[in-house]
Design a protein around this motif. Structure first.
Motif, PDB file in Angstrom:
ATOM      1  N   GLU A  67       0.862  -1.174   0.000  1.00  9.84           N
ATOM      2  CA  GLU A  67       0.000   0.000   0.000  1.00  9.84           C
ATOM      3  C   GLU A  67       0.902   1.229   0.000  1.00  9.84           C
ATOM      4  OE1 GLU A  67      -3.313   0.089  -0.419  1.00  9.84           O
ATOM      5  OE2 GLU A  67      -3.048  -2.079  -0.708  1.00  9.84           O
ATOM      6  N   ASP A  68       0.358   2.340  -0.466  1.00  3.76           N
ATOM      7  CA  ASP A  68       1.159   3.568  -0.605  1.00  3.76           C
ATOM      8  C   ASP A  68       1.205   4.336   0.725  1.00  3.76           C
ATOM      9  OD1 ASP A  68       2.593   5.601  -1.826  1.00  3.76           O
ATOM     10  OD2 ASP A  68       0.789   6.626  -2.571  1.00  3.76           O
ATOM     11  N   LYS A  69       1.834   3.741   1.732  1.00  2.00           N
ATOM     12  CA  LYS A  69       1.920   4.395   3.046  1.00  2.00           C
ATOM     13  C   LYS A  69       3.380   4.638   3.418  1.00  2.00           C
ATOM     14  CE  LYS A  69      -2.400   3.641   5.223  1.00  2.00           C
ATOM     15  NZ  LYS A  69      -3.040   2.453   4.573  1.00  2.00           N
TER      16      LYS A  69
ATOM     17  N   GLU B  20       2.581   8.858  -2.517  1.00  2.00           N
ATOM     18  CA  GLU B  20       3.201   9.303  -1.267  1.00  2.00           C
ATOM     19  C   GLU B  20       4.576   8.667  -1.110  1.00  2.00           C
ATOM     20  OE1 GLU B  20       1.806  11.356   1.086  1.00  2.00           O
ATOM     21  OE2 GLU B  20       0.274  11.680  -0.446  1.00  2.00           O
ATOM     22  N   THR B  21       4.699   7.425  -1.594  1.00  2.00           N
ATOM     23  CA  THR B  21       5.934   6.683  -1.352  1.00  2.00           C
ATOM     24  C   THR B  21       6.567   6.236  -2.666  1.00  2.00           C
ATOM     25  OG1 THR B  21       4.820   4.538  -1.242  1.00  2.00           O
ATOM     26  CG2 THR B  21       4.981   5.787   0.809  1.00  2.00           C
ATOM     27  N   SER B  26       8.950   2.089   1.112  1.00  3.31           N
ATOM     28  CA  SER B  26       8.005   3.011   1.740  1.00  3.31           C
ATOM     29  C   SER B  26       8.629   4.365   2.096  1.00  3.31           C
ATOM     30  CB  SER B  26       7.386   2.364   2.974  1.00  3.31           C
ATOM     31  OG  SER B  26       8.405   2.044   3.890  1.00  3.31           O
ATOM     32  N   SER B  28       9.395   8.274   1.654  1.00  2.00           N
ATOM     33  CA  SER B  28       8.564   9.357   1.130  1.00  2.00           C
ATOM     34  C   SER B  28       9.135   9.897  -0.189  1.00  2.00           C
ATOM     35  CB  SER B  28       8.509  10.474   2.162  1.00  2.00           C
ATOM     36  OG  SER B  28       8.014  11.649   1.571  1.00  2.00           O
TER      37      SER B  28
END
Lengths: 101, 477
Positions: A67-69, B20-21, B26, B28
């Motif tokens: 997931e994009d977290k 975002e990532t 992951s 930023s």
């Protein structure tokens, strides 16, 4: 299919692309070993593969996602720990491109 | 267009996806952070780590593919593109080689009343490289924050035949990506980058000429200039019997020339092979359908709606939807002031003119949509004249103040008090006796001149309609 033969020129090229410096005895050794590897892999050519779909991956799985977290990143001092040279929070390297009219 | 040579241009656009990532870890993707603060073992290419694909990035890439009329392939995979350069910590870039995510799309672009279809050969996903800052003393500093940012690379067919067509294609592409909200397309920050392949061949020859690849153009203007320069350079070379060398050339915006980028090392040999750390990507019909439903209204549909539902002329609709932000601003004003053509006139006239003059983007404007609506209401209720409105608008543009505040502070309220105007008009008439005589002799056109004089006497604040009325009455006496 015929076995691709590796000669010393090709070893030199691959070494250059990998930024490896090889002595002449190493070159000789690599040429021999790479040819051995290719010959070994060539045994696969004995199999009948006419009706077999090409495989893109050794495992029968697909679509593995995150997931994009945002998670945690490294502290900069840790990120730079292996850098032979650093400056201003950055890795320092020799310049390798030049321009010319 | 040249008389003696055909121009062939193909463009490769890299667009950063607005996730975002990063694509495989992951960290930023935030722009402008301190160097090397958004890195981890995965994006630094430490041994033994495993990349894992960002689902959002895939969905953005598919969205772009659909909006650009591409086929989304049901099976694609990632490959390693090997090359040694310090902006790549792994010495390879994870990209897609023979099985890209999207294929065979197109964009129709308009130039000089002529519609041209520019084919899109493919769109593939890949990771961005880090940033090199060339320091003094022949050394470079590397910041890996950008390394691993998800990119789509959009590759056209060699269908483009002029620099103007190239920029028209790019503007359209940027506009579509902005509407999709898959990339912020900020060229100055490098979220949208373009490389160009260009070659010339003598008219009539079918075989393409030798091409050069141009890099480092950071704006649409730079791309147009670089292509124009390169056409001139190649043409001169060919005319003098020389040969174009296949090479990469970098655009220097300062001196407006392209220069050969001479790598100290041998030419690239990417030795692509399948990325064993990533599993294949399969897109089924259900997933595709889900993504299709998320696609917002695109520029073409919005333009048609502006014409059909809001009654705007084609030209207005075209200009307003040319940028998503301008169209959004326009619709925000309409929420407060429901007269599309009036709003459009102000935006296309004064607003775009001022933005152009100041070289600002709409995102930087100090005027809020609601404030433009307020100003238009002030005109409607007679508080300010249309002439004064222009002054108020400029002041709003320059200072960001509310229209009421400007009217108050500058004393720009329209004079709609007949007795006050009558006094002023009497003075105007006294000073312009000959015009008065002309009028009475039957030349009614001088009324315009007299209205003008009155407006001048009130610094434009007089209510022009009232002035007209009073003048006619007085002249008839």
């Amino acid at each position: 299919m015929k076995v691709m033969k590796i000669d010393e020129t090709m070893v030199e090229k691959v070494a250059m692309l990998s930024r490896l410096e090889l002595s002449s005895s190493e070159k000789e050794q690599m040429t021999e070993q790479l040819n051995d590897i290719l010959e070994y892999a060539d045994e696969l050519n004995e199999l009948e593969t006419e009706d077999i779909e090409p495989t893109a991956h050794a495992l029968p799985i697909k679509n593995v996602f995150r997931e994009d977290k945002v998670g945690e990143s490294l502290a900069r001092k840790d990120a730079l720990k292996n850098a032979p040279q650093k400056e201003a929070g950055s890795f320092k390297v020799p310049q390798i491109i030049e321009t010319d009219e | 267009m040249l008389k003696d040579y055909d121009i062939t241009i193909g463009l490769e656009v890299h667009a950063q996806l607005d996730t975002e990532t990063k694509i495989f870890c992951s960290c930023s993707t935030e722009f402008g952070a301190e160097p090397n603060t958004h890195t981890c073992p995965v994006c630094l290419g430490m041994p033994g780590v495993l990349p894992v694909l960002n689902k959002q990035a895939v969905e953005y890439a598919i969205k772009a593919g659909l909006a650009l009329n591409c086929e989304i392939t049901d099976f694609s995979k990632f490959d390693r593109k090997n090359y040694f350069y310090p902006d790549l910590p792994k010495a390879y870039q994870i990209s897609q080689f023979d099985l890209p995510l999207c294929e065979e799309g197109y964009i129709d672009v308009m130039t000089d009343e002529e519609s041209v279809r520019i084919g899109i050969n493919r769109i593939h996903m890949e990771e961005d490289a880090g940033k090199l800052i060339h320091a003094q003393g022949g050394e470079s500093l590397v910041d890996y924050n950008r390394g691993g940012t998800p990119l789509i690379e959009i590759v056209t067919e060699p269908d483009i035949t002029s620099p103007i067509q190239a920029t028209a294609y790019l503007k359209k592409l940027k506009n579509i990506l902005e509407y999709l909200e898959v990339s912020d397309c900020n060229m100055a920050e490098g979220s949208l980058r373009c490389d160009a392949n260009i070659s010339l061949k003598p008219k009539g020859q079918s075989e393409l000429g030798v091409k050069t690849e141009l890099k480092n153009m950071n704006s649409f203007k730079a791309i147009e200039k670089a292509l124009t320069y390169e056409i001139k350079r190649q043409r001169k070379l060919l005319k003098e019997g020389g040969k174009v060398v296949q090479e990469t050339r970098t655009w220097d915006d300062e001196v407006e020339k392209t220069f050969s980028m001479r790598s100290k090392e041998e030419a690239h040999d990417y030795r692509y092979f399948p990325e064993p750390d990533l599993v294949p990507l399969e897109v089924d019909e259900a997933w595709l359908q889900e993504i299709k439903e998320e696609i917002p209204e695109l520029p073409k549909a919005r333009r048609e709606r502006f014409v059909n539902e809001l009654g705007l002329p084609e030209y207005d609709a075209e200009v307003l939807t040319d940028s998503k932000s301008i169209a959004d601003f326009f619709e925000a004003v309409l929420e407060e002031y429901d007269d599309p053509k009036t709003v459009s006139n102000w935006m296309m006239g004064d607003m775009l003119r001022l933005l152009n003059e100041e070289e600002l983007e709409i995102e930087e404007i100090k005027i809020e949509p609601v404030e433009l609506a307020q100003m238009l209401k002030l005109m409607d209720d007679g508080t300010i004249s249309s002439k004064i409105a222009k002054t108020v608008f400029e002041e709003m543009f320059n200072t960001g103040k509310k229209p009421e505040t400007i009217v108050e502070e500058k004393g720009l309220k329209q004079i709609s008090d007949s007795s006050e105007l009558e006094g002023i008009i009497e003075e105007v008439l006294a000073e312009n006796q000959s015009a008065v005589e002309d009028y009475q002799a039957g030349n009614e056109n001088v009324i315009g001149f007299l209205v003008g004089q009155t407006m001048q006497a009130t610094q434009g604040k007089a209510n022009p309609q009232l002035v007209n009325e009073i003048l006619r009455k007085k002249l008839a006496d």
